[in-house]
Motif scaffolding. Structure first.
Motif, PDB file in Angstrom:
ATOM      1  N   VAL A 131       4.123  54.925 -80.367  1.00  0.00           N
ATOM      2  CA  VAL A 131       4.150  53.916 -79.367  1.00  0.00           C
ATOM      3  C   VAL A 131       4.711  54.713 -78.176  1.00  0.00           C
ATOM      4  CG1 VAL A 131       4.418  51.756 -80.746  1.00  0.00           C
ATOM      5  CG2 VAL A 131       6.402  52.807 -79.963  1.00  0.00           C
ATOM      6  N   ALA A 132       4.622  54.156 -76.814  1.00  0.00           N
ATOM      7  CA  ALA A 132       5.028  54.575 -75.642  1.00  0.00           C
ATOM      8  C   ALA A 132       6.672  54.597 -75.847  1.00  0.00           C
ATOM      9  CB  ALA A 132       4.865  53.926 -74.477  1.00  0.00           C
ATOM     10  N   VAL A 192       0.747  55.759 -72.855  1.00  0.00           N
ATOM     11  CA  VAL A 192       2.152  55.682 -71.766  1.00  0.00           C
ATOM     12  C   VAL A 192       1.774  54.953 -70.802  1.00  0.00           C
ATOM     13  CG1 VAL A 192       3.076  57.464 -69.936  1.00  0.00           C
ATOM     14  CG2 VAL A 192       2.528  58.022 -72.558  1.00  0.00           C
ATOM     15  N   ARG A 193       0.471  54.690 -70.229  1.00  0.00           N
ATOM     16  CA  ARG A 193       0.061  53.963 -69.259  1.00  0.00           C
ATOM     17  C   ARG A 193      -0.047  52.328 -69.491  1.00  0.00           C
ATOM     18  NH1 ARG A 193      -5.520  56.795 -66.804  1.00  0.00           N
ATOM     19  NH2 ARG A 193      -4.549  58.370 -65.588  1.00  0.00           N
ATOM     20  N   GLY A 194       0.033  52.107 -70.802  1.00  0.00           N
ATOM     21  CA  GLY A 194       0.015  50.682 -71.402  1.00  0.00           C
ATOM     22  C   GLY A 194      -1.233  49.909 -71.408  1.00  0.00           C
ATOM     23  N   ASP A 195      -2.483  51.033 -71.197  1.00  0.00           N
ATOM     24  CA  ASP A 195      -4.059  50.524 -71.639  1.00  0.00           C
ATOM     25  C   ASP A 195      -4.059  50.184 -72.964  1.00  0.00           C
ATOM     26  OD1 ASP A 195      -4.212  51.204 -68.790  1.00  0.00           O
ATOM     27  OD2 ASP A 195      -5.080  53.118 -69.382  1.00  0.00           O
ATOM     28  N   GLY A 212       7.724  65.846 -75.277  1.00  0.00           N
ATOM     29  CA  GLY A 212       7.548  65.785 -73.712  1.00  0.00           C
ATOM     30  C   GLY A 212       8.320  64.289 -73.336  1.00  0.00           C
ATOM     31  N   GLY A 213       8.596  63.631 -74.169  1.00  0.00           N
ATOM     32  CA  GLY A 213       9.349  62.307 -73.942  1.00  0.00           C
ATOM     33  C   GLY A 213       8.315  61.247 -73.766  1.00  0.00           C
ATOM     34  N   ASP A 214       6.926  61.536 -73.830  1.00  0.00           N
ATOM     35  CA  ASP A 214       6.136  60.457 -73.726  1.00  0.00           C
ATOM     36  C   ASP A 214       5.736  59.478 -74.890  1.00  0.00           C
ATOM     37  OD1 ASP A 214       5.183  61.510 -71.356  1.00  0.00           O
ATOM     38  OD2 ASP A 214       3.969  62.990 -72.185  1.00  0.00           O
TER      39      ASP A 214
END
Length: 315
Positions: A131-132, A192-195, A212-214
């Motif tokens: 998940v993000a 990451v964008r929440g799409d 990368g922390g994403d």
């Protein structure tokens, strides 16, 4: 009379010796290593690295030559291999369990997947659910409580789609699968964008996005998690989900003689244990998980039994 009989016997033996050609040593010529996809992907990378090292471990001086035969999601290559001469001069890499699904779902193919001769396994990739990092979900329990989730995936024929469908059924999760994303980078960006909220990645790819922390992992399907503090499927009572893997196995044409099968299988196994391949594995972090011919056959049978249990889910 005894002399006449002896001469006759010698003559008969001589005729047989000259009329029956000696069995040729294997291999006498180059071997083709078929990749059932186009250039540049993971399966292509493995074959092109392993093939020349495998040649070193074969009797005689022959080459093992990679050949891409793309089309129909790998079916074109498998049909060609299936119809080929059973002499061991053509082998192929198989994407399992993906290439078992037509059989499991009762779809017609021009080959019988169960009749191929299995030579060994090159590598196994495990999945992890992600998940993000900065999203609304922090744990698996958070996801299980959600009324609806969006899952990003490349296509309905991908391993991550099939594994995701089974995971959702096993855990009672309400997931909407959204295919059409062009690779893991696009999937990561959508999360990451929440799409979308989640997807399965192989652990090597996920480690890159986590660095990368994403993204972050919330569940690993490994027997021992690669990610600190992340539970495994077994630890939550879902050990069977460890069979959700990507298996890169090698096979050849039905009917290849046992002695030829052994030569090929031994050469493949020895190549994977060769310092050159082991050094590449350590440098690139690409998995190398050799299995013998017999163990590969057992693995494929186990996968077939497991995925058949979820036949209705996959339909």
């Amino acid at each position: 009379m005894r002399n006449t009989l002896a001469v006759t016997t010698m003559l008969a033996a001589s005729v047989l010796a000259f009329s029956a050609p000696a069995q040729a040593a294997f291999p006498e010529k180059d071997i083709t290593f078929v990749i059932p996809y186009g250039p540049g992907g993971g399966f292509d990378t493995y074959v092109r690295k392993v093939a020349p090292v495998m040649a070193k471990h074969l009797p005689g001086k022959v080459n093992v030559l990679p050949k891409n035969i793309a089309g129909a999601g790998g079916k074109k290559a498998l049909a060609s291999l299936y119809r080929g001469k059973p002499d061991g001069y053509t082998i192929a890499i198989f994407n399992m369990p993906g290439m078992l699904l037509d059989k499991i779902l009762g779809k017609k193919t021009s080959y019988d997947i169960d009749r191929f001769v299995w030579l060994g396994r090159i590598a196994q990739s495990k999945y992890a659910l992600s998940v993000a990092t900065k999203g609304p979900f922090n744990t698996l329990e958070d996801l299980k409580k959600a009324k609806s989730l969006k899952y990003a995936v490349t296509s309905p024929s991908s391993g991550a789609y099939v594994a995701g469908k089974i995971m959702a059924a096993a855990m009672g999760m309400n997931i909407q699968f959204l295919p059409g994303y062009k690779g893991s980078a696009k999937i990561s960006l959508s999360i990451v964008r929440g799409d979308t909220q989640l997807s399965l990645f192989n652990t090597r790819s996920l480690a890159k996005w986590m660095k990368g922390g994403d993204l972050k992992a919330v569940l690993s399907f490994e027997d021992k998690s690669s990610f600190k503090g992340v539970p495994t499927a077994a630890s939550i009572g879902q050990k069977e989900l460890e069979l959700l893997t990507i298996e890169r196995v090698v096979g050849t044409t039905p009917g290849v003689p046992a002695n030829v099968q052994k030569i090929l299988s031994d050469a493949l196994y020895n190549a994977l244990m060769d310092p050159e391949i082991q050094g590449w594995h350590k440098k690139t972090k690409r998995p190398i998980d050799p299995l013998t011919s017999a163990d590969t056959g057992k693995l494929i049978n186990d996968l077939s039994v497991f995925y058949t249990k979820y036949k209705n889910v996959l339909k």
